[in-house]
Design an enzyme around this catalytic site. Structure first.
Site, mmCIF file in Angstrom:
data_model
loop_
_atom_site.group_PDB
_atom_site.id
_atom_site.type_symbol
_atom_site.label_atom_id
_atom_site.label_comp_id
_atom_site.label_asym_id
_atom_site.label_seq_id
_atom_site.Cartn_x
_atom_site.Cartn_y
_atom_site.Cartn_z
ATOM 1 C CG ASP A 13 -1.671 -1.303 1.369
ATOM 2 O OD1 ASP A 13 -2.227 -1.762 0.367
ATOM 3 O OD2 ASP A 13 -1.642 -1.883 2.469
ATOM 4 C CE LYS A 16 3.026 -2.712 -4.777
ATOM 5 N NZ LYS A 16 2.568 -2.594 -3.398
ATOM 6 N N GLY A 40 -4.257 -4.787 -4.296
ATOM 7 C CA GLY A 40 -5.223 -3.780 -4.700
ATOM 8 C C GLY A 40 -4.483 -2.542 -5.145
ATOM 9 C CG HIS A 41 -1.924 -2.076 -8.075
ATOM 10 N ND1 HIS A 41 -1.232 -2.645 -9.119
ATOM 11 C CD2 HIS A 41 -1.214 -2.340 -6.974
ATOM 12 C CE1 HIS A 41 -0.155 -3.236 -8.652
ATOM 13 N NE2 HIS A 41 -0.125 -3.065 -7.355
ATOM 14 C CD GLN A 223 0.608 -9.328 -2.740
ATOM 15 O OE1 GLN A 223 1.296 -9.982 -3.485
ATOM 16 N NE2 GLN A 223 -0.638 -9.061 -2.999
HETATM 17 P P1 IMP Z 1 -2.584 -12.953 2.175
HETATM 18 O O1 IMP Z 1 -1.683 -12.454 1.103
HETATM 19 O O2 IMP Z 1 -4.040 -12.717 1.898
HETATM 20 O O3 IMP Z 1 -2.287 -14.386 2.542
HETATM 21 O O4 IMP Z 1 -2.290 -12.122 3.521
HETATM 22 C C1 IMP Z 1 -1.047 -12.187 4.199
HETATM 23 C C2 IMP Z 1 -0.623 -10.827 4.697
HETATM 24 O O5 IMP Z 1 -0.269 -10.009 3.608
HETATM 25 C C3 IMP Z 1 -1.716 -10.069 5.457
HETATM 26 O O6 IMP Z 1 -1.110 -9.301 6.473
HETATM 27 C C4 IMP Z 1 -2.282 -9.161 4.397
HETATM 28 O O7 IMP Z 1 -2.915 -8.020 4.947
HETATM 29 C C5 IMP Z 1 -1.022 -8.803 3.639
HETATM 30 N N1 IMP Z 1 -1.264 -8.403 2.258
HETATM 31 C C6 IMP Z 1 -1.536 -9.204 1.203
HETATM 32 N N2 IMP Z 1 -1.657 -8.482 0.084
HETATM 33 C C7 IMP Z 1 -1.445 -7.207 0.419
HETATM 34 C C8 IMP Z 1 -1.404 -5.991 -0.337
HETATM 35 O O8 IMP Z 1 -1.569 -5.954 -1.565
HETATM 36 N N3 IMP Z 1 -1.139 -4.863 0.392
HETATM 37 C C9 IMP Z 1 -0.910 -4.882 1.726
HETATM 38 N N4 IMP Z 1 -0.939 -5.992 2.454
HETATM 39 C C10 IMP Z 1 -1.196 -7.148 1.811
#
Ligand code: IMP
Length: 424
Positions: A13, A16, A40-41, A223
């Site tokens: 977040d 990007k 999420g972009h 991420q």
């Molecule tokens: P997962 O990717 O859904 O398995 O979540 C694992 C961790 O990564 C959690 O803390 C999520 O909030 C975090 N996370 C996954 N994708 C994103 C992203 O695009 N932005 C910020 N945090 C993310």
């Protein structure tokens, strides 16, 4: 011939989407290599807000080829929904391709993500519950269903029946959950497969040929570094490699193709989900940053945890990604909050000072941030378009971040729109 990577340097977040969008506007090809619809972009263009989860941001440009590589886990329902939503807003998806090797996120992955999180109780990870971890588990266990299977109905039906039978047993017998109707899944997902079939192509070959033909390629990270399965704050991480190196295995290209690696950071730090966060602000300043910066998740709507800029973390990212430069976003959010603190090192429980981010949570536990205080600024900087026109304290803040992170800051974001950027 140019191939750049854009990665997040903190916990995601970092904005990007905006940097990616600016670079995408100059690219012929935009590639996603890892992660899934957990990403999420948000891109703001001409006052219109686009929230993308799977489709690369280049989709907003008519002639840009948008590719989803083998390393992505694809939720067909969301993917089809996103395609339809873009088309309904007049944006063509004709230039979109997805690699047949990419794994498919199935309904049992989503169910198991939720059930295992619940089972963990207080020790949950705080996932996005999009089935990401379970989908990657099956991939590495070699029992996953891939995009190729999805678009071949007979292969798909067989695989759903085989894989789904075991998953249902786990859902019901281990977690006491409700079984999934596999025949319904076959029916519903076969329809998604029909929509997706025309987009399937070998992304590794397309990128290789595009590079040979002298095209400009951008790999958009999803991420971020501290969510990397190895170099993040394990186990509070995602299940893929958001690092720059992840792009190569997630697309099927060699590292020598890449000639620019841009790391994106916020002028402060945020994190969603659980896990350590040394510079977290559990106070009024933290609330102000959250509200001013609109720090609520794109994917889940969850309020993000907020804190000061942590140079130990960003320096770690500079190293593990081999960054050539940094983009610092949301500098405008810091206007009017008074003096600005920056974490320059950590003090360990034994009193020792460290400047490298510790490899494990156990070593991070009890580390206290050592802060340097810099002057804040009250001016509205959102209309500034060149570095020189920024207030002196803003310039000093950026210059100090460069020194502390050991990396040039070549872009500064000062507002949500794609035009609100200072390039140096
Ligand atoms: P997962 O990717 O859904 O398995 O979540 C694992 C961790 O990564 C959690 O803390 C999520 O909030 C975090 N996370 C996954 N994708 C994103 C992203 O695009 N932005 C910020 N945090 C993310």
């Amino acid at each position: 011939m140019s191939a750049s990577i854009v990665v997040g340097t903190q916990w995601g977040d970092e904005g990007k989407g905006k940097i990616i969008d600016i670079i995408a506007s100059r690219a012929d090809v935009v590639v996603r290599s890892q992660g899934g619809n957990n990403a999420g972009h948000t891109v703001v263009s001409n006052g219109e807000v686009y929230k993308l989860h799977l489709i690369p941001s280049g989709i907003l440009y008519k002639n840009t080829l948008c590719l989803i590589g083998a390393g992505v886990v694809l939720d067909p329902k969301d993917f089809v929904g996103e395609i339809e939503s873009m088309q309904s807003r007049g944006i063509s998806c004709d230039n979109l391709k997805v690699d047949p090797r990419a794994h498919v996120t199935m309904p049992w992955h989503i169910a198991l993500d939720g059930l295992s999180e619940k089972f963990r109780g207080n020790a949950d990870i705080g996932t996005t519950k999009r089935g990401i971890g379970p989908a990657y588990m099956d991939k590495y266990e070699r029992s996953g269903i891939r995009v190729y299977d999805l678009v071949h109905p007979e292969v798909f039906a067989e695989k759903v029946r085989t894989a789904g039978k075991l998953k249902n047993k786990i859902i019901t017998d281990v977690y006491g959950g409700e079984p999934i109707d596999l025949e319904e899944v076959i029916k519903e997902y076969t329809e998604y497969g029909k929509v997706i079939a025309k987009y399937v192509d070998d992304v590794s070959v397309i990128v290789y040929n595009a590079n040979k033909a002298g095209k400009t390629i951008m790999f958009e990270g999803a991420q971020a570094t501290l969510l990397d399965i190895d170099f993040g704050t394990y186990p509070y991480v995602t299940s893929s490699h958001p690092l720059s190196a992840g792009v190569c295995v997630g697309t099927g290209v060699g590292p020598m193709m890449i000639n620019d690696i841009i790391g994106v950071a916020k002028a402060y730090t945020t994190r969603v989900g659980k896990g350590p966060f040394p510079t977290e602000l559990d106070d009024e300043i933290g609330d102000t940053i959250r509200n001013k910066g609109g720090e609520f998740g794109t994917t889940t709507g969850r309020p993000r945890r907020t804190g000061w800029f942590d140079a130990v973390i960003v320096r770690h990212s500079v190293r593990v990604n081999g960054l050539s430069r940094l983009a610092i976003n949301k500098l405008d959010t810091l206007s009017g909050i008074g003096d600005l603190k920056v974490c320059v090192a950590y003090e360990k429980p034994d009193g020792n000072k460290i400047t490298d981010f510790p490899p494990t949570l156990e070593e991070l536990a009890g580390c206290k941030p050592i802060y340097e205080t810099l002057s804040g600024f009250d001016e509205d900087i959102s209309a500034c378009r060149d570095f020189e026109s920024l207030p002196a304290s803003c310039k000093a803040y950026i210059t100090r971040l460069e020194e502390l992170c050991d990396c040039k800051i070549s872009m500064i974001g000062n507002g949500p729109d794609r035009t609100q950027i200072i390039e140096r």
